[in-house]
Design an enzyme around this catalytic site. Sequence first.
Site, PDB file in Angstrom:
ATOM      1  N   ASP A   1       0.866  -1.185   0.000  1.00  0.00           N
ATOM      2  CA  ASP A   1       0.000   0.000   0.000  1.00  0.00           C
ATOM      3  C   ASP A   1       0.902   1.235   0.000  1.00  0.00           C
ATOM      4  O   ASP A   1       1.876   1.308   0.756  1.00  0.00           O
ATOM      5  CB  ASP A   1      -0.889   0.000   1.258  1.00  0.00           C
TER       6      ASP A   1
ATOM      7  N   ASN B   1      -2.323  12.958  -4.194  1.00  0.00           N
ATOM      8  CA  ASN B   1      -3.527  13.412  -4.916  1.00  0.00           C
ATOM      9  C   ASN B   1      -3.837  14.862  -4.572  1.00  0.00           C
ATOM     10  O   ASN B   1      -4.165  15.659  -5.450  1.00  0.00           O
ATOM     11  CB  ASN B   1      -4.728  12.545  -4.525  1.00  0.00           C
TER      12      ASN B   1
ATOM     13  N   HIS C   1      -5.755  14.396  -9.025  1.00  0.00           N
ATOM     14  CA  HIS C   1      -6.034  12.974  -9.261  1.00  0.00           C
ATOM     15  C   HIS C   1      -5.214  12.455 -10.436  1.00  0.00           C
ATOM     16  O   HIS C   1      -4.702  11.330 -10.408  1.00  0.00           O
ATOM     17  CB  HIS C   1      -7.534  12.795  -9.542  1.00  0.00           C
TER      18      HIS C   1
ATOM     19  N   ASP D   1      -2.561   9.443 -10.651  1.00  0.00           N
ATOM     20  CA  ASP D   1      -2.613   8.352 -11.643  1.00  0.00           C
ATOM     21  C   ASP D   1      -1.248   8.112 -12.275  1.00  0.00           C
ATOM     22  O   ASP D   1      -0.844   6.957 -12.500  1.00  0.00           O
ATOM     23  CB  ASP D   1      -3.629   8.677 -12.746  1.00  0.00           C
TER      24      ASP D   1
ATOM     25  N   GLU E   1      -4.622   2.475  -4.218  1.00  0.00           N
ATOM     26  CA  GLU E   1      -3.145   2.435  -4.246  1.00  0.00           C
ATOM     27  C   GLU E   1      -2.669   1.160  -3.573  1.00  0.00           C
ATOM     28  O   GLU E   1      -1.653   1.138  -2.899  1.00  0.00           O
ATOM     29  CB  GLU E   1      -2.546   3.690  -3.579  1.00  0.00           C
TER      30      GLU E   1
END
Length: 388
Positions: free
Chosen positions: A259, A267, A272, A276, A302
């Site tokens: 994680d 973010n 966002h 990505d 994630e």
Amino acid sequence: MDIRTILYVHVYLLLGMATGLIVIAWHPHFRHFRNLAAAFLAGAGSTLLRLADARLPSVISIVCANGLLLVTFVLLHRCIAGFVQGGSRTKRLEALLVGSGVVLLAFFTLVHPSLAVRSLVVSVGCGVIAVLSAWVLLQGCGEGAERVPCRATAGLLLLFVLTTVLRCAGVLLHTVPREYFASSLINVINLFGFQIVIVGVPLGYFWMTATRLWARQNELARTDPLTGLPNRRALEEWGERAMAQSRSERMSFAVLAIDVDHFKQINDRYGHEGGDVALRALAQALAAAVRKEDLVARLGGEEFVVAFWNEGMGRTQRTAERIRQIVEAMHIDVEGEMVRVTVSGGVAVLESGDTFETVLRRADRALYAAKLAGRNRVMVDASLVPAG
Ligand code: GH3
Ligand code: MG
Ligand code: MG
């Protein structure tokens, strides 16, 4: 057997199939069926011209009809080459075959009429194009689900080639009747050969197309669209396979749950889309860090899982630690800014009485412990001690 009647049925079938395909090819996804529809139309046109021989000058009923037959084979070849190679690579040869075929047909119809030579010209022309198509199929569809339909279609084409060889032999041995519609064995075999191509090859083509669509659908259902990594479903399938192997061959496996640390901040800072970009870069780095028999999957958000085929705790721990260090050392280019991230990981190895879900759950528990212990570290499930 009345060959004329068979040919009329032939024409109805071809026109029916062409109409159906034209309707289907209207849809943008099925544009590639246009060549097949054109092949059916050319085939129907060729047969109709042949049937109307009494009412047409021979240059049309013979030269145009047989020229259209050669065109039919070229169009079928274009379909096959388009499917296998994305387009035909032998366009010049095809043009040469059709062009020289038509010239020879005209010569042996108008200047020096000879049914025998015309039969040879058409049989050799169609036969050579069929061999080209079979070659493309056998060379192009190596592995995967498409192999069976490709080979079956190539087999049909080669069966047709065999009938053309028989016809050529019949012509050379003077056993072919002078009358085109005579019910001789060789004419029936020849007709049978054309039926194989006209019905069998398109069916093979549909089979190949359906197999490819099915395989693509399957792949899409198992792929995460953002990173291109296998998704949760693919991981579950990997788990089923690994569990089955572990029972039958005493194979072991291990999983690493990963994680990204404080990903929300990435973010928040880069938007966002920036997040990505970071996820895609991470996915690439993870995939590059493991062997090809291992699986890197994105579970969502994630969170990733690396599943190690036939690995025990020691090596998995070392690999997990190596992956953590690789990520820590990365500089991810997000809109010109070099972003750094860290990950936390939890390792669990298959133990007796485990299912794939319980191994995953324990890896998750170890990951949670790594987060609590301060992040940017790997913990193992057994003792919840830092790895490495
Ligand atoms: P922690 O270290 O405890 O894991 O903190 P975190 O911020 O990484 O964890 P949290 O679960 O609070 O936040 C995860 C964030 O991941 C929230 C969500 O908006 C973001 N996220 C989930 N899926 C995507 C995605 O596909 N793209 C992007 N850019 N962000 C995603
Ligand atoms: Mg998370
Ligand atoms: Mg996180």
